[in-house]
Motif scaffolding. Structure first.
Motif, PDB file in Angstrom:
ATOM      1  N   HIS A   1      17.581  59.886  21.500  1.00  0.00           N
ATOM      2  CA  HIS A   1      17.257  61.160  22.168  1.00  0.00           C
ATOM      3  C   HIS A   1      17.570  61.062  23.652  1.00  0.00           C
ATOM      4  O   HIS A   1      17.783  59.973  24.191  1.00  0.00           O
TER       5      HIS A   1
ATOM      6  N   ASP B   1      15.656  62.639  27.288  1.00  0.00           N
ATOM      7  CA  ASP B   1      14.360  63.191  27.685  1.00  0.00           C
ATOM      8  C   ASP B   1      14.547  64.593  28.264  1.00  0.00           C
ATOM      9  O   ASP B   1      15.495  64.840  29.003  1.00  0.00           O
TER      10      ASP B   1
ATOM     11  N   HIS C   1      18.825  57.268  24.425  1.00  0.00           N
ATOM     12  CA  HIS C   1      18.102  56.003  24.316  1.00  0.00           C
ATOM     13  C   HIS C   1      17.119  56.067  23.153  1.00  0.00           C
ATOM     14  O   HIS C   1      16.809  57.147  22.636  1.00  0.00           O
TER      15      HIS C   1
HETATM   16 FE   LIG Z   1      12.636  58.870  26.025  1.00  0.00          FE
END
Ligand SMILES: [Fe+2]
Length: 277
Positions: free
Chosen positions: A102, A104, A252
């Motif tokens: 994903h 952020d 990440h």
């Molecule tokens: Fe994250």
């Protein structure tokens, strides 16, 4: 490994396409003298590792402030405890999605620029952090494929990630995650720099205007493409390591670990400077 002098900033490439280890002492980092060089290197390399730098929370906050604007956590604190242990972080359940690829802030118009993590306690097994370079993955796609992908839009939602770790959630839990929101994002992010990166990850629900099957096949294929070894770097932590990543050009995930292991990372974030476009 290639050593490169960068504006008197000594860095070593960890892989050809992603990740550099930065060889600077604590005083040099905190002075802010290298901030411009570090930001440029971050944009180019995706991930910067500061081995065994051992910054305290206060020092990590100071370092973060040299690079841009620190983004405070939801509770207003500058640092956040990244752990799956609910005794140390009451909202640890929300981090279960972090075991899947994903980036952020896909629920925000302007996602955070970067995250900075310092390792405090290790898990005896697992608990590595994987990164992949979504600029490099885009650049390596054949041109005819790039042309097909440009202009596609993808619906992202926090609740999509729920089904990765809780395939049969209660309605109450589902609605709680749905209340976080959803957002339509471009599949290909055209950055102000002129570079392009792929926007994927476990919050991506479907590609607009495609059948469910066609959409799933495309999202899975692109995730598989972007996370290939040549675009990826896995960080195996030592206590005292600090790692920073460009959240706008990477994805990440953490590798699985025992929530009771005590694994603990302290995070600071840099406020975003560029909307998804
Ligand atoms: Fe994250």
């Amino acid at each position: 490994m290639n050593a490169a002098i960068h504006e008197t900033l000594m860095a070593t490439e960890l892989t050809p396409l992603i990740g550099s280890a930065v060889h600077l002492g604590k005083d040099a980092l905190l002075s802010g003298v290298y901030a411009t060089g570090l930001r440029e290197l971050l944009e180019r390399r995706g991930v910067l590792v500061f081995p065994l730098i051992r910054l305290s929370d206060e020092e990590q906050v100071r370092f973060t402030n040299t690079l841009g604007t620190l983004a405070p956590e939801m509770d207003g604190e500058p640092t956040y405890k990244v752990t799956l242990d609910t005794r140390a972080n009451a909202r640890a359940d929300y981090l279960k999605g972090s075991l899947y690829w994903h980036l952020d802030g896909t629920m925000n118009k302007v996602p955070i620029l970067a995250s900075i993590l310092s390792s405090k306690v290790l898990s005896p097994t697992g608990g590595d952090t994987d990164f992949c370079n979504t600029y490099a993955a885009w650049d390596a796609l054949p041109e005819e494929e790039q042309q097909k992908l440009e202009g596609l839009r993808v619906m992202h939602s926090a609740w999509t990630s729920l089904f990765y770790y809780d395939p049969e959630p209660t309605l109450a839990k589902t609605k709680e995650m749905m209340s976080i929101g959803e957002q339509e994002l471009p599949l290909v992010w055209r950055h102000r720099s002129g570079r392009k990166s792929l926007v994927l990850g476990c919050t991506a629900h479907h590609v607009l205007g495609m059948s469910a099957r066609e959409s799933t096949e495309l999202l899975v294929r692109l995730r598989e493409w972007a996370t290939q070894p040549q675009f990826s770097y896995r960080h195996t932590w030592s206590v005292g390591d600090m790692v920073m990543w460009d959240n706008t050009g990477t994805m990440h995930r953490a590798t699985p670990y025992d929530p009771a292991s005590g694994r603990m990372l302290h995070r600071t974030k840099l406020q975003g400077e560029e909307p998804f476009e």
